[in-house]
Design an enzyme around this catalytic site. Structure first.
Site, PDB file in Angstrom:
ATOM      1  N   ARG A  24       0.891  -1.172   0.000  1.00  0.00           N
ATOM      2  CA  ARG A  24       0.000   0.000   0.000  1.00  0.00           C
ATOM      3  C   ARG A  24       0.923   1.213   0.000  1.00  0.00           C
ATOM      4  O   ARG A  24       1.769   1.335   0.875  1.00  0.00           O
ATOM      5  CB  ARG A  24      -0.900   0.044   1.234  1.00  0.00           C
ATOM      6  CG  ARG A  24      -1.896  -1.089   1.346  1.00  0.00           C
ATOM      7  CD  ARG A  24      -2.857  -0.854   2.513  1.00  0.00           C
ATOM      8  NE  ARG A  24      -3.664  -2.026   2.772  1.00  0.00           N
ATOM      9  CZ  ARG A  24      -3.320  -3.004   3.601  1.00  0.00           C
ATOM     10  NH1 ARG A  24      -2.165  -2.938   4.253  1.00  0.00           N
ATOM     11  NH2 ARG A  24      -4.110  -4.043   3.783  1.00  0.00           N
ATOM     12  N   GLU A  47       0.800  -8.747  -3.222  1.00  0.00           N
ATOM     13  CA  GLU A  47      -0.488  -8.107  -3.513  1.00  0.00           C
ATOM     14  C   GLU A  47      -0.312  -6.600  -3.520  1.00  0.00           C
ATOM     15  O   GLU A  47       0.299  -6.038  -2.600  1.00  0.00           O
ATOM     16  CB  GLU A  47      -1.491  -8.526  -2.438  1.00  0.00           C
ATOM     17  CG  GLU A  47      -2.671  -7.601  -2.227  1.00  0.00           C
ATOM     18  CD  GLU A  47      -3.317  -7.755  -0.856  1.00  0.00           C
ATOM     19  OE1 GLU A  47      -4.092  -6.862  -0.483  1.00  0.00           O
ATOM     20  OE2 GLU A  47      -3.048  -8.753  -0.168  1.00  0.00           O
ATOM     21  N   THR A  76      -7.674  -5.315  -1.923  1.00  0.00           N
ATOM     22  CA  THR A  76      -8.802  -4.399  -1.691  1.00  0.00           C
ATOM     23  C   THR A  76      -9.746  -4.426  -2.895  1.00  0.00           C
ATOM     24  O   THR A  76     -10.229  -3.397  -3.368  1.00  0.00           O
ATOM     25  CB  THR A  76      -8.329  -2.966  -1.389  1.00  0.00           C
ATOM     26  OG1 THR A  76      -7.118  -2.999  -0.611  1.00  0.00           O
ATOM     27  CG2 THR A  76      -9.381  -2.224  -0.569  1.00  0.00           C
ATOM     28  N   LYS A 135      -8.824 -15.032   3.857  1.00  0.00           N
ATOM     29  CA  LYS A 135      -8.013 -14.015   4.525  1.00  0.00           C
ATOM     30  C   LYS A 135      -8.692 -13.676   5.850  1.00  0.00           C
ATOM     31  O   LYS A 135      -9.781 -13.091   5.863  1.00  0.00           O
ATOM     32  CB  LYS A 135      -7.920 -12.780   3.626  1.00  0.00           C
ATOM     33  CG  LYS A 135      -7.382 -11.523   4.281  1.00  0.00           C
ATOM     34  CD  LYS A 135      -7.452 -10.376   3.286  1.00  0.00           C
ATOM     35  CE  LYS A 135      -7.181  -9.044   3.940  1.00  0.00           C
ATOM     36  NZ  LYS A 135      -7.223  -7.934   2.945  1.00  0.00           N
ATOM     37  N   GLY A 164      -1.152  -6.564  11.068  1.00  0.00           N
ATOM     38  CA  GLY A 164      -0.199  -6.430  12.153  1.00  0.00           C
ATOM     39  C   GLY A 164       0.686  -7.631  12.397  1.00  0.00           C
ATOM     40  O   GLY A 164       1.167  -7.832  13.509  1.00  0.00           O
ATOM     41  N   GLY A 184       2.142  -6.738   5.741  1.00  0.00           N
ATOM     42  CA  GLY A 184       2.191  -5.403   5.174  1.00  0.00           C
ATOM     43  C   GLY A 184       3.197  -4.529   5.893  1.00  0.00           C
ATOM     44  O   GLY A 184       4.397  -4.636   5.680  1.00  0.00           O
TER      45      GLY A 184
END
Length: 222
Positions: A24, A47, A76, A135, A164, A184
């Site tokens: 992201r 991703e 997303t 997920k 997290g 992430g």
């Protein structure tokens, strides 16, 4: 160059690789550089969230540049239009944050889909809609103990906790039965914003070491 895999291929590959990196970012060039550094470090599944600036352009560039054994997906993903636009850009799999129409559309197109779910009802609904893997999101809601509780009545569901997950927590999730983990912020740090790529490589190595330990243990038990 990224290639398309069937849902069965995706499931087997994710079970082997165990790590799904999540990008992201607001800086497309930095996002691409970080992604390529992750591929070079040994991360094979990545991703790109559609909330990322120029996400489809990044997906297209990574699909072109990724090694042949690496898979680039879209995250997303909420709508059927998201599925079609992402696939057209070169995404080989879809990731949703919830149970949405994108799951059934991805399955209809033969695309692997990692479908977001939290409750037992949502997990079952995601499977019925065509999810390849589920997920578990947000994983921080209940952590490894919650995953273990979910797996008691749903032992055959391939879960991928997201949210997290650092290297230590990844080990706990694997011990609780996770197929893989989505990683992430604890992996990327500031790398997707132009930060230190050497530090990114070091964090990737820590996650890969956890993965290797899990796979060695699984092989010993087989």
């Amino acid at each position: 160059m990224s290639v398309s895999w069937t849902p069965d291929d995706f499931l087997a590959g994710l079970q082997r690789e165990r790590l799904l990196a999540i990008i992201r970012a607001t800086d497309p060039d930095a996002a691409i550089a970080a992604s390529l550094a992750l591929f070079a470090s040994g991360i094979r599944f990545l991703e790109v969230s559609l909330v990322t600036t120029d996400a489809l352009g990044i997906i297209a560039e990574l699909a072109r540049l990724a090694p042949s054994d690496c898979l680039v997906g879209a995250g997303t993903v909420l709508t059927t239009d998201d599925v079609h636009r992402s696939a057209a850009a070169g995404a080989s799999f879809m990731v949703t944050p919830a149970v949405t129409e994108a799951i059934a559309e991805s399955a209809r197109l033969g695309l692997p889909v990692c479908a977001g779910a939290l409750t037992p009802t949502e997990v079952v609904a995601a499977g019925r809609a065509g999810a390849t893997v589920v997920k578990l999101f947000p994983g921080s809601f209940g952590g490894p103990a919650y995953l273990k509780a979910l797996r008691d009545p749903l032992p055959d569901v391939p879960f991928v906790p997201v949210g997290g997950v650092d290297a230590a927590l990844a080990a706990e999730y694997f011990a609780a039965g996770a197929l893989a983990v989505g990683i992430g912020g604890p992996l990327l740090g500031d790398a997707a914003r132009g930060g230190d790529l050497d530090a990114l490589r070091g964090r990737a190595a820590a996650f890969l070491a956890v993965r290797d330990d899990v796979n060695r243990l699984a092989a010993a038990r087989a």
